[in-house]
Design a protein around this motif. Structure first.
Motif, PDB file in Angstrom:
ATOM      1  N   ALA A  57       0.833  -1.207   0.000  1.00 35.35           N
ATOM      2  CA  ALA A  57       0.000   0.000   0.000  1.00 35.35           C
ATOM      3  C   ALA A  57       0.864   1.252   0.000  1.00 35.35           C
ATOM      4  O   ALA A  57       0.574   2.228  -0.707  1.00 35.35           O
ATOM      5  N   SER A  61       0.972   4.108  -3.061  1.00 35.42           N
ATOM      6  CA  SER A  61       0.354   5.389  -2.725  1.00 35.42           C
ATOM      7  C   SER A  61       1.337   6.536  -2.966  1.00 35.42           C
ATOM      8  O   SER A  61       2.459   6.530  -2.445  1.00 35.42           O
ATOM      9  N   SER A  64       1.428   9.296   1.566  1.00 29.92           N
ATOM     10  CA  SER A  64       1.155   8.432   2.721  1.00 29.92           C
ATOM     11  C   SER A  64       1.703   9.092   3.971  1.00 29.92           C
ATOM     12  O   SER A  64       2.527  10.015   3.909  1.00 29.92           O
ATOM     13  N   LEU A  89      -4.599   1.203  -1.482  1.00 32.70           N
ATOM     14  CA  LEU A  89      -4.942   0.138  -0.557  1.00 32.70           C
ATOM     15  C   LEU A  89      -5.702  -0.977  -1.265  1.00 32.70           C
ATOM     16  O   LEU A  89      -5.437  -2.161  -1.032  1.00 32.70           O
ATOM     17  N   ALA A  92      -3.244  -2.998  -3.238  1.00 31.99           N
ATOM     18  CA  ALA A  92      -2.438  -3.843  -2.352  1.00 31.99           C
ATOM     19  C   ALA A  92      -3.238  -5.035  -1.845  1.00 31.99           C
ATOM     20  O   ALA A  92      -2.717  -6.148  -1.734  1.00 31.99           O
TER      21      ALA A  92
END
Length: 226
Positions: A57, A61, A64, A89, A92
């Motif tokens: 994730a 991203s 983050s 997310l 992932a």
């Protein structure tokens, strides 16, 4: 350098919009701000616990933040999770799900392979019992081999000597099976007779059964060969 978001147990409100109490906040110029005012409100929270999911994730991203909380007993901040973009997310999670399915398929293949190996080994163990004790009924040989060679049991069939089908290991397994099945050994133990005393008392009877099995021709029984 990672952005840091604080998880607060206190009743804290945003210094800019007055929203609160805040679970997660950012400290800017010494004052608390909510995630929306800090332009992080679109991120979703991913608790710690799944290292692969967290790593994927974070990599997917573009923005983050690490979520930390102060541990009073240890007097330090500890990582609680991660704030990441929702699409990252989801990506992932799909990747981890695919990994989980692959691991499940691999576990099933390994289980089937072990089952085949165990079946072959049990048959070989039973064949060695019959070779050493030709008078042993075939169904008894299968039962003794199955018991002695059960995977994870720690019994003699799973030892190095047992896996090598050594004559001593096979004989030990047969003797133990006769002791428990053909004598009152278990009842003696339940009555409080010491183990070695019970074995000594029953040794002549066990020896007689094993000697008879060594002399007699094979006894018909269910097919045991694999």
């Amino acid at each position: 350098m990672s952005l840091v978001v604080f998880e607060s147990p206190k009743q804290i409100h945003c210094a800019e919009c007055r929203q609160g109490p805040l679970r997660h906040l950012v400290r800017e110029v010494g004052v608390p701000r909510c995630l929306d005012c800090a332009d992080l409100g679109h991120l979703v929270y991913l608790p710690r616990g799944d290292a692969a999911l967290t790593r994927r994730a974070r990599e997917a991203s573009s923005l983050s933040a690490v979520v930390v909380r102060f541990n009073k007993r240890r007097r330090r901040y500890e990582r609680q999770g991660l704030l990441v973009e929702d699409p990252a997310l989801a990506l992932a999670e799909r990747a981890c799900l695919a990994d989980a399915e692959a691991r499940a398929r691999r576990r099933e293949r390994d289980r089937l392979r072990r089952a085949v190996e165990d079946t072959r080994f049990t048959a070989a163990f039973a064949a060695e019992i019959v070779r050493l004790f030709p008078g042993c009924p075939a169904d008894r040989a299968v039962a003794m081999a199955t018991h002695a060679s059960l995977r994870g049991s720690g019994r003699v069939g799973r030892t190095a000597a047992g896996r090598a089908l050594s004559e001593q290991a096979v004989s030990v397994a047969v003797r133990a099976a006769v002791r428990h099945t053909d004598t009152e050994y278990d009842a003696l133990l339940m009555a409080g007779v010491p183990r070695f005393a019970a074995r000594a008392r029953l040794a002549p009877r066990i020896d007689a059964i094993l000697d008879a099995w060594r002399r007699l021709p094979p006894t018909p029984g269910p097919e045991w060969q694999g």
